[in-house]
Design an enzyme around this catalytic site. Structure first.
Site, PDB file in Angstrom:
ATOM      1  N   ASN A  95     -57.789 -48.604  22.138  1.00  0.00           N
ATOM      2  CA  ASN A  95     -57.505 -47.286  22.731  1.00  0.00           C
ATOM      3  C   ASN A  95     -57.599 -46.192  21.683  1.00  0.00           C
ATOM      4  O   ASN A  95     -58.100 -45.097  21.969  1.00  0.00           O
ATOM      5  CB  ASN A  95     -56.119 -47.268  23.396  1.00  0.00           C
ATOM      6  CG  ASN A  95     -56.138 -47.881  24.785  1.00  0.00           C
ATOM      7  OD1 ASN A  95     -56.635 -47.270  25.725  1.00  0.00           O
ATOM      8  ND2 ASN A  95     -55.614 -49.090  24.905  1.00  0.00           N
ATOM      9  N   ILE A 144     -39.611 -49.442  19.458  1.00  0.00           N
ATOM     10  CA  ILE A 144     -38.891 -48.518  20.347  1.00  0.00           C
ATOM     11  C   ILE A 144     -38.626 -47.227  19.569  1.00  0.00           C
ATOM     12  O   ILE A 144     -38.204 -47.258  18.416  1.00  0.00           O
ATOM     13  CB  ILE A 144     -37.546 -49.139  20.799  1.00  0.00           C
ATOM     14  CG1 ILE A 144     -37.774 -50.486  21.487  1.00  0.00           C
ATOM     15  CG2 ILE A 144     -36.788 -48.165  21.704  1.00  0.00           C
ATOM     16  CD1 ILE A 144     -38.431 -50.429  22.841  1.00  0.00           C
ATOM     17  N   HIS A 177     -48.995 -47.697  29.363  1.00  0.00           N
ATOM     18  CA  HIS A 177     -48.361 -48.964  29.734  1.00  0.00           C
ATOM     19  C   HIS A 177     -49.291 -49.704  30.697  1.00  0.00           C
ATOM     20  O   HIS A 177     -49.808 -49.094  31.639  1.00  0.00           O
ATOM     21  CB  HIS A 177     -47.007 -48.696  30.390  1.00  0.00           C
ATOM     22  CG  HIS A 177     -46.272 -49.949  30.708  1.00  0.00           C
ATOM     23  ND1 HIS A 177     -45.551 -50.648  29.760  1.00  0.00           N
ATOM     24  CD2 HIS A 177     -46.175 -50.658  31.853  1.00  0.00           C
ATOM     25  CE1 HIS A 177     -45.037 -51.730  30.327  1.00  0.00           C
ATOM     26  NE2 HIS A 177     -45.402 -51.769  31.590  1.00  0.00           N
TER      27      HIS A 177
HETATM   28  C1  GRF Z   1     -52.788 -51.832  25.910  1.00  0.00           C
HETATM   29  O1  GRF Z   1     -52.950 -52.721  26.971  1.00  0.00           O
HETATM   30  C2  GRF Z   1     -51.598 -50.968  26.162  1.00  0.00           C
HETATM   31  O2  GRF Z   1     -51.355 -50.687  27.493  1.00  0.00           O
HETATM   32  C3  GRF Z   1     -50.505 -51.807  25.612  1.00  0.00           C
HETATM   33  O3  GRF Z   1     -51.056 -52.397  24.461  1.00  0.00           O
HETATM   34  C4  GRF Z   1     -52.447 -52.542  24.617  1.00  0.00           C
HETATM   35  C5  GRF Z   1     -53.119 -51.933  23.426  1.00  0.00           C
HETATM   36  O4  GRF Z   1     -54.431 -52.296  23.272  1.00  0.00           O
HETATM   37  N1  GRF Z   1     -49.311 -51.046  25.430  1.00  0.00           N
HETATM   38  P1  GRF Z   1     -55.315 -51.749  22.071  1.00  0.00           P
HETATM   39  O5  GRF Z   1     -54.566 -52.020  20.768  1.00  0.00           O
HETATM   40  O6  GRF Z   1     -55.504 -50.276  22.288  1.00  0.00           O
HETATM   41  O7  GRF Z   1     -56.580 -52.502  22.152  1.00  0.00           O
END
Ligand code: GRF
Length: 187
Positions: A14, A86, A103
């Site tokens: 991401n 957290i 999420h």
């Molecule tokens: C994603 O599925 C996000 O929703 C969760 O952790 C994952 C992160 O994936 N909180 P990446 O590290 O961005 O590949």
């Protein structure tokens, strides 16, 4: 030019997508100016590959205090992108309205304590849900409870496993995360 700080704990796909979108204009007039991880992870390497300043602050009770010491005052948005620590209530308060998280479920379903990674997708399958997806929301002191900014859905198929669901939800994330960031930053 707005400044985005991205917090990561994992592979950072991401993060990569967000960086791409600041470069290609899908997220306008903004740049990822800092990446912070709470553990060794590939997300830090991705930042390094893009020559973005990056730091490792060890996870634990002082994480937010230590983070607060290095955050530039001109930070416009803090983005939790697969970030597993957290955030303390004090930190949430200080940066209220400026911290968002993604999420991997359709909140308020399958959020809260213990609901991370494959646990979420397993719980969705156990509950025989017909659809799942991802949610971008503001971060408040209640886990996964802040106001929802954007959601994207996918159908759950009969032969889905936690792995296939995770893959499909990731694609939803790549779609909605940049849009949500653009919305929060530029209205
Ligand atoms: C994603 O599925 C996000 O929703 C969760 O952790 C994952 C992160 O994936 N909180 P990446 O590290 O961005 O590949």
């Amino acid at each position: 030019m707005k400044n985005i700080l991205v917090l990561v704990s994992g592979s950072g796909t991401n993060l990569e997508r967000i960086i791409d979108c600041t470069n290609n204009g899908e997220i306008s007039d903004a740049k990822v100016s800092l990446v912070v991880a709470d553990r060794e992870c590939f997300g830090l390497q991705r930042a390094e590959n893009h020559q973005i300043e990056n730091h490792l602050i060890k996870r634990g009770k002082d994480f937010c205090k230590n983070l607060d010491q290095i955050i530039p005052q001109n930070t416009d948005l803090i983005v939790c992108a697969g970030f597993l620590s957290i955030i303390t209530p004090e930190f949430c308060e200080k940066w209220q309205g400026k911290i968002i998280n993604i999420h991997p479920s359709l909140l308020p379903k399958f959020g809260g304590k213990g609901m991370w990674g494959m646990n979420v997708h397993q719980a969705v399958l156990d509950a025989q849900e017909k659809e799942s997806g991802a949610t971008v929301h503001f971060v408040t002191s209640g886990i996964d409870e802040g106001e929802i900014i954007l959601q994207g859905k996918i159908p759950v198929e009969e032969n889905d496993t936690p792995d296939t669901l995770a893959q499909k939800v990731h694609l939803v994330e790549y779609d909605i995360f940049p849009k949500a960031i653009e919305k929060v930053l530029n209205g």
